[in-house]
Design a protein around this motif. Structure first.
Motif, mmCIF file in Angstrom:
data_model
loop_
_atom_site.group_PDB
_atom_site.id
_atom_site.type_symbol
_atom_site.label_atom_id
_atom_site.label_comp_id
_atom_site.label_asym_id
_atom_site.label_seq_id
_atom_site.Cartn_x
_atom_site.Cartn_y
_atom_site.Cartn_z
ATOM 1 N N GLU A 292 -41.130 11.106 -53.565
ATOM 2 C CA GLU A 292 -41.094 12.074 -54.662
ATOM 3 C C GLU A 292 -40.704 11.415 -55.982
ATOM 4 N N MET A 293 -39.901 10.365 -55.927
ATOM 5 C CA MET A 293 -39.516 9.674 -57.164
ATOM 6 C C MET A 293 -40.738 9.033 -57.812
ATOM 7 N N VAL A 294 -41.687 8.593 -57.017
ATOM 8 C CA VAL A 294 -42.876 7.929 -57.540
ATOM 9 C C VAL A 294 -43.979 8.928 -57.859
ATOM 10 N N MET A 295 -44.233 9.860 -56.959
ATOM 11 C CA MET A 295 -45.387 10.751 -57.074
ATOM 12 C C MET A 295 -45.071 12.139 -57.611
ATOM 13 N N GLY A 296 -43.810 12.453 -57.794
ATOM 14 C CA GLY A 296 -43.455 13.794 -58.245
ATOM 15 C C GLY A 296 -43.132 14.688 -57.059
ATOM 16 N N LYS A 297 -42.814 15.920 -57.352
ATOM 17 C CA LYS A 297 -42.396 16.857 -56.304
ATOM 18 C C LYS A 297 -43.503 17.070 -55.279
ATOM 19 N N THR B 214 -36.138 4.163 -59.777
ATOM 20 C CA THR B 214 -37.579 4.093 -59.563
ATOM 21 C C THR B 214 -38.292 4.932 -60.603
ATOM 22 N N ARG B 215 -39.338 4.370 -61.181
ATOM 23 C CA ARG B 215 -40.103 5.099 -62.195
ATOM 24 C C ARG B 215 -41.242 5.867 -61.535
ATOM 25 N N SER B 216 -41.517 6.996 -62.073
ATOM 26 C CA SER B 216 -42.592 7.846 -61.591
ATOM 27 C C SER B 216 -43.944 7.334 -62.080
ATOM 28 N N GLN C 129 -46.241 9.288 -62.753
ATOM 29 C CA GLN C 129 -46.611 10.227 -63.801
ATOM 30 C C GLN C 129 -46.034 9.784 -65.135
ATOM 31 N N VAL C 130 -44.833 9.230 -65.135
ATOM 32 C CA VAL C 130 -44.253 8.692 -66.363
ATOM 33 C C VAL C 130 -45.099 7.522 -66.835
ATOM 34 N N ARG D 7 -51.850 5.672 -57.463
ATOM 35 C CA ARG D 7 -51.668 7.122 -57.506
ATOM 36 C C ARG D 7 -52.603 7.804 -56.502
#
Length: 118
Positions: A2-7, A48-50, A52-53, A88
């Motif tokens: 979730e930290m990488v790909m979002g919720k 960890t960066r997303s 999405q960011v 992604r």
């Protein structure tokens, strides 16, 4: 993840909570961090960066962004943008939306000419 790909999409979280309730709390929220997780592990996950960011950085990068966001992926670098897109697609939660092996091998990233760095 979730930290990488979002919720995680709600329907996957509900299905996961039914089949593996030990990994979820309050219905369909991931139960993290676990008490056994080390302080370093928690720190590493929070750092960890997303993706999405990263994607937003590519399209709307400005000099006013904080330094920790400025070095993720340069927006002018086609190789990095294609790589982020491939990752992604490979990590999509929904298998129906996830890229196939054939699709991944045909992704534009693999047709780019990448020079060796010294």
């Amino acid at each position: 993840m979730e930290m990488v790909m979002g919720k995680m999409p709600e329907r996957f979280a509900r299905a996961g909570a039914r089949s593996k309730p030990e990994f979820f709390k309050d219905g369909s929220r991931l139960d993290w961090p676990k008490p056994k997780a080390s302080r370093q592990s928690k720190k590493d996950v929070r750092a960890t960066r997303s993706l999405q960011v990263i994607s937003h950085l590519q399209s709307a990068r400005t000099s006013t962004q904080p330094p920790y966001m400025q070095d993720v992926i340069p927006p002018t670098d086609l190789i990095n943008r294609q790589f982020a897109d491939l990752v992604r697609r490979l990590l999509a939660f929904d298998p129906a939306q996830r890229i196939t092996v054939r699709g991944a091998l045909q992704h534009p990233y693999f047709s780019l000419s990448i020079t060796e760095e010294l």
